[in-house]
Write a protein that holds these residues in place. Structure first.
Motif, PDB file in Angstrom:
ATOM      1  N   THR A  86      -2.722  -9.512 -10.536  1.00 14.56           N
ATOM      2  CA  THR A  86      -3.662  -8.930  -9.578  1.00 14.56           C
ATOM      3  C   THR A  86      -2.950  -8.623  -8.274  1.00 14.56           C
ATOM      4  N   GLY A  87      -3.159  -7.417  -7.775  1.00 10.62           N
ATOM      5  CA  GLY A  87      -2.638  -7.066  -6.464  1.00 10.62           C
ATOM      6  C   GLY A  87      -3.647  -7.420  -5.389  1.00 10.62           C
ATOM      7  N   ARG A  88      -3.172  -7.849  -4.232  1.00  8.27           N
ATOM      8  CA  ARG A  88      -4.045  -8.276  -3.140  1.00  8.27           C
ATOM      9  C   ARG A  88      -3.773  -7.446  -1.896  1.00  8.27           C
ATOM     10  N   LEU A  89      -4.810  -6.768  -1.427  1.00 12.53           N
ATOM     11  CA  LEU A  89      -4.706  -5.881  -0.274  1.00 12.53           C
ATOM     12  C   LEU A  89      -5.699  -6.315   0.798  1.00 12.53           C
ATOM     13  N   ILE A  90      -5.200  -6.542   2.008  1.00 16.39           N
ATOM     14  CA  ILE A  90      -6.057  -6.832   3.159  1.00 16.39           C
ATOM     15  C   ILE A  90      -6.039  -5.614   4.071  1.00 16.39           C
ATOM     16  N   VAL A  91      -7.218  -5.151   4.450  1.00 15.92           N
ATOM     17  CA  VAL A  91      -7.333  -3.969   5.296  1.00 15.92           C
ATOM     18  C   VAL A  91      -8.103  -4.311   6.570  1.00 15.92           C
ATOM     19  N   SER A  92      -8.082  -3.394   7.509  1.00 20.95           N
ATOM     20  CA  SER A  92      -8.798  -3.574   8.768  1.00 20.95           C
ATOM     21  C   SER A  92      -9.857  -2.492   8.929  1.00 20.95           C
ATOM     22  N   GLY A  93     -10.814  -2.753   9.805  1.00 22.74           N
ATOM     23  CA  GLY A  93     -11.865  -1.789  10.081  1.00 22.74           C
ATOM     24  C   GLY A  93     -11.440  -0.802  11.159  1.00 22.74           C
ATOM     25  N   GLY A  94     -12.440  -0.174  11.768  1.00 16.47           N
ATOM     26  CA  GLY A  94     -12.158   0.820  12.798  1.00 16.47           C
ATOM     27  C   GLY A  94     -12.009   2.210  12.207  1.00 16.47           C
ATOM     28  N   SER A  95     -11.768   3.182  13.071  1.00 18.94           N
ATOM     29  CA  SER A  95     -11.676   4.572  12.622  1.00 18.94           C
ATOM     30  C   SER A  95     -10.267   4.980  12.206  1.00 18.94           C
ATOM     31  N   THR A  96      -9.239   4.309  12.724  1.00 17.39           N
ATOM     32  CA  THR A  96      -7.857   4.727  12.447  1.00 17.39           C
ATOM     33  C   THR A  96      -7.525   4.778  10.957  1.00 17.39           C
ATOM     34  N   PRO A  97      -7.884   3.769  10.147  1.00 15.71           N
ATOM     35  CA  PRO A  97      -7.445   3.803   8.744  1.00 15.71           C
ATOM     36  C   PRO A  97      -8.276   4.692   7.832  1.00 15.71           C
ATOM     37  N   ILE A  98      -9.353   5.307   8.314  1.00 20.79           N
ATOM     38  CA  ILE A  98     -10.243   6.048   7.408  1.00 20.79           C
ATOM     39  C   ILE A  98      -9.531   7.184   6.674  1.00 20.79           C
ATOM     40  N   PRO A  99      -8.739   8.051   7.343  1.00 22.84           N
ATOM     41  CA  PRO A  99      -8.026   9.085   6.577  1.00 22.84           C
ATOM     42  C   PRO A  99      -7.071   8.489   5.542  1.00 22.84           C
ATOM     43  N   LEU A 100      -6.427   7.378   5.871  1.00 25.26           N
ATOM     44  CA  LEU A 100      -5.565   6.691   4.903  1.00 25.26           C
ATOM     45  C   LEU A 100      -6.388   6.186   3.730  1.00 25.26           C
ATOM     46  N   PHE A 101      -7.557   5.623   4.002  1.00 24.49           N
ATOM     47  CA  PHE A 101      -8.441   5.149   2.930  1.00 24.49           C
ATOM     48  C   PHE A 101      -8.826   6.297   1.997  1.00 24.49           C
ATOM     49  N   HIS A 102      -9.141   7.450   2.561  1.00 28.33           N
ATOM     50  CA  HIS A 102      -9.516   8.602   1.736  1.00 28.33           C
ATOM     51  C   HIS A 102      -8.363   9.001   0.815  1.00 28.33           C
ATOM     52  N   GLN A 103      -7.151   8.947   1.343  1.00 29.45           N
ATOM     53  CA  GLN A 103      -5.982   9.291   0.527  1.00 29.45           C
ATOM     54  C   GLN A 103      -5.777   8.266  -0.576  1.00 29.45           C
ATOM     55  N   LEU A 104      -5.897   6.992  -0.240  1.00 30.43           N
ATOM     56  CA  LEU A 104      -5.733   5.941  -1.244  1.00 30.43           C
ATOM     57  C   LEU A 104      -6.794   6.056  -2.338  1.00 30.43           C
ATOM     58  N   ALA A 105      -8.019   6.389  -1.953  1.00 30.26           N
ATOM     59  CA  ALA A 105      -9.105   6.480  -2.928  1.00 30.26           C
ATOM     60  C   ALA A 105      -8.821   7.523  -4.001  1.00 30.26           C
ATOM     61  N   LYS A 106      -8.041   8.535  -3.662  1.00 25.76           N
ATOM     62  CA  LYS A 106      -7.709   9.605  -4.604  1.00 25.76           C
ATOM     63  C   LYS A 106      -6.435   9.314  -5.392  1.00 25.76           C
ATOM     64  N   THR A 107      -5.748   8.232  -5.049  1.00 23.83           N
ATOM     65  CA  THR A 107      -4.450   7.925  -5.650  1.00 23.83           C
ATOM     66  C   THR A 107      -4.615   7.278  -7.021  1.00 23.83           C
ATOM     67  N   THR A 108      -3.922   7.812  -8.009  1.00 20.77           N
ATOM     68  CA  THR A 108      -3.932   7.216  -9.335  1.00 20.77           C
ATOM     69  C   THR A 108      -3.122   5.929  -9.309  1.00 20.77           C
ATOM     70  N   PHE A 109      -3.785   4.828  -9.604  1.00 18.12           N
ATOM     71  CA  PHE A 109      -3.137   3.516  -9.551  1.00 18.12           C
ATOM     72  C   PHE A 109      -3.960   2.562 -10.414  1.00 18.12           C
ATOM     73  N   ASP A 110      -3.429   1.400 -10.677  1.00 19.14           N
ATOM     74  CA  ASP A 110      -4.101   0.385 -11.483  1.00 19.14           C
ATOM     75  C   ASP A 110      -5.111  -0.380 -10.621  1.00 19.14           C
ATOM     76  N   TRP A 111      -6.097   0.350 -10.094  1.00 23.89           N
ATOM     77  CA  TRP A 111      -7.034  -0.246  -9.146  1.00 23.89           C
ATOM     78  C   TRP A 111      -7.881  -1.352  -9.759  1.00 23.89           C
ATOM     79  N   GLN A 112      -8.095  -1.328 -11.066  1.00 24.21           N
ATOM     80  CA  GLN A 112      -8.928  -2.354 -11.678  1.00 24.21           C
ATOM     81  C   GLN A 112      -8.295  -3.745 -11.584  1.00 24.21           C
ATOM     82  N   ASN A 113      -7.011  -3.778 -11.276  1.00 23.25           N
ATOM     83  CA  ASN A 113      -6.319  -5.049 -11.104  1.00 23.25           C
ATOM     84  C   ASN A 113      -5.954  -5.312  -9.643  1.00 23.25           C
ATOM     85  N   VAL A 114      -6.750  -4.753  -8.744  1.00 22.00           N
ATOM     86  CA  VAL A 114      -6.527  -4.937  -7.306  1.00 22.00           C
ATOM     87  C   VAL A 114      -7.764  -5.568  -6.683  1.00 22.00           C
ATOM     88  N   SER A 115      -7.545  -6.534  -5.804  1.00 20.53           N
ATOM     89  CA  SER A 115      -8.615  -7.114  -4.990  1.00 20.53           C
ATOM     90  C   SER A 115      -8.382  -6.726  -3.539  1.00 20.53           C
TER      91      SER A 115
END
Length: 217
Positions: A34-63
């Motif tokens: 399982t991969g473990r990702l900690i993120v932060s709130g606010g407006s700065t990471p939102i464009p990065l989040f949108h890019q990650l959401a479209k990225t093909t990756f093994d997301w089912q094994n990520v928390s």
């Protein structure tokens, strides 16, 4: 600052940071399943989040977990968890699991606690919910509890945050800042002539070799 990576554009920053996030998560999946990702709130990471959401990756094994949260109802407009659900855990990344701070603290061990942690910074030098004016700041910076409740007078609501020790237990820490103003705040915080040590400086010094600052104008 030797740990600074400067980019010509925010898109270039997002591309590089997305690649690093996937690389670190892949290492966690290989290590423990399982991969473990900690993120932060606010407006700065939102464009990065949108890019990650479209990225093909093994997301089912990520928390995914937040570094901090405002103590507000889930349907409140300032709720970070709702923002992460709406902006990151969509499309391909919808398969990832989301954990609260307390759930992560109870189920994740500390070897490492997370594969990668994305932090931001406020103009007052705070990161996560380690605010300079919070009466609990000293405990959160020096104690060994994983999660702390913070009540900074400068904020309209109480917060919970991972403490410094837990944040620094991440395999890789990234401070993601954008814009000239944030860069000036960072420079002032790291200036040797600064009369007070802001939380962001304490974090950078504590994390030492495993924190990288990503900045674009």
């Amino acid at each position: 600052m030797n740990n600074l990576r400067e980019f010509d554009s925010r898109q270039a920053l997002h591309d590089a940071l997305s690649a690093l996030i996937c690389e670190q998560l892949e290492g966690g999946i290989k290590q423990r399943g399982t991969g473990r990702l900690i993120v932060s709130g606010g407006s700065t990471p939102i464009p990065l989040f949108h890019q990650l959401a479209k990225t093909t990756f093994d997301w089912q094994n990520v928390s995914v977990c937040l570094a901090d949260e405002r103590l507000v109802p889930a349907d409140h407009p300032r709720c970070n968890a709702s923002m992460v659900q709406q902006e990151l855990l969509q499309e391909k990344a919808a398969a990832a699991a989301f954990l609260s701070l307390s759930e992560a603290a109870q189920t994740w061990d500390t070897k490492p606690f997370a594969d990668i942690t994305l932090l931001g910074m406020g103009n007052d030098g705070h990161t996560a919910s380690l605010f300079p004016d919070a009466p609990e700041l000293k405990s959160a910076l020096n104690g060994d509890q994983p999660v702390y409740t913070m009540t900074p007078p400068s904020q309209p609501e109480a917060r919970e945050t991972f403490g410094l020790q837990t944040l620094c237990a991440s395999q890789q820490l990234v401070l993601h800042i954008e814009g000239e103003e944030k860069y000036r705040v960072l420079q002032e915080a790291m200036n040797d002539s600064a009369t007070t040590s802001l939380p962001i400086r304490t974090l950078i010094e504590a994390a030492h070799s495993h924190i990288t600052i990503f900045w674009a104008p």
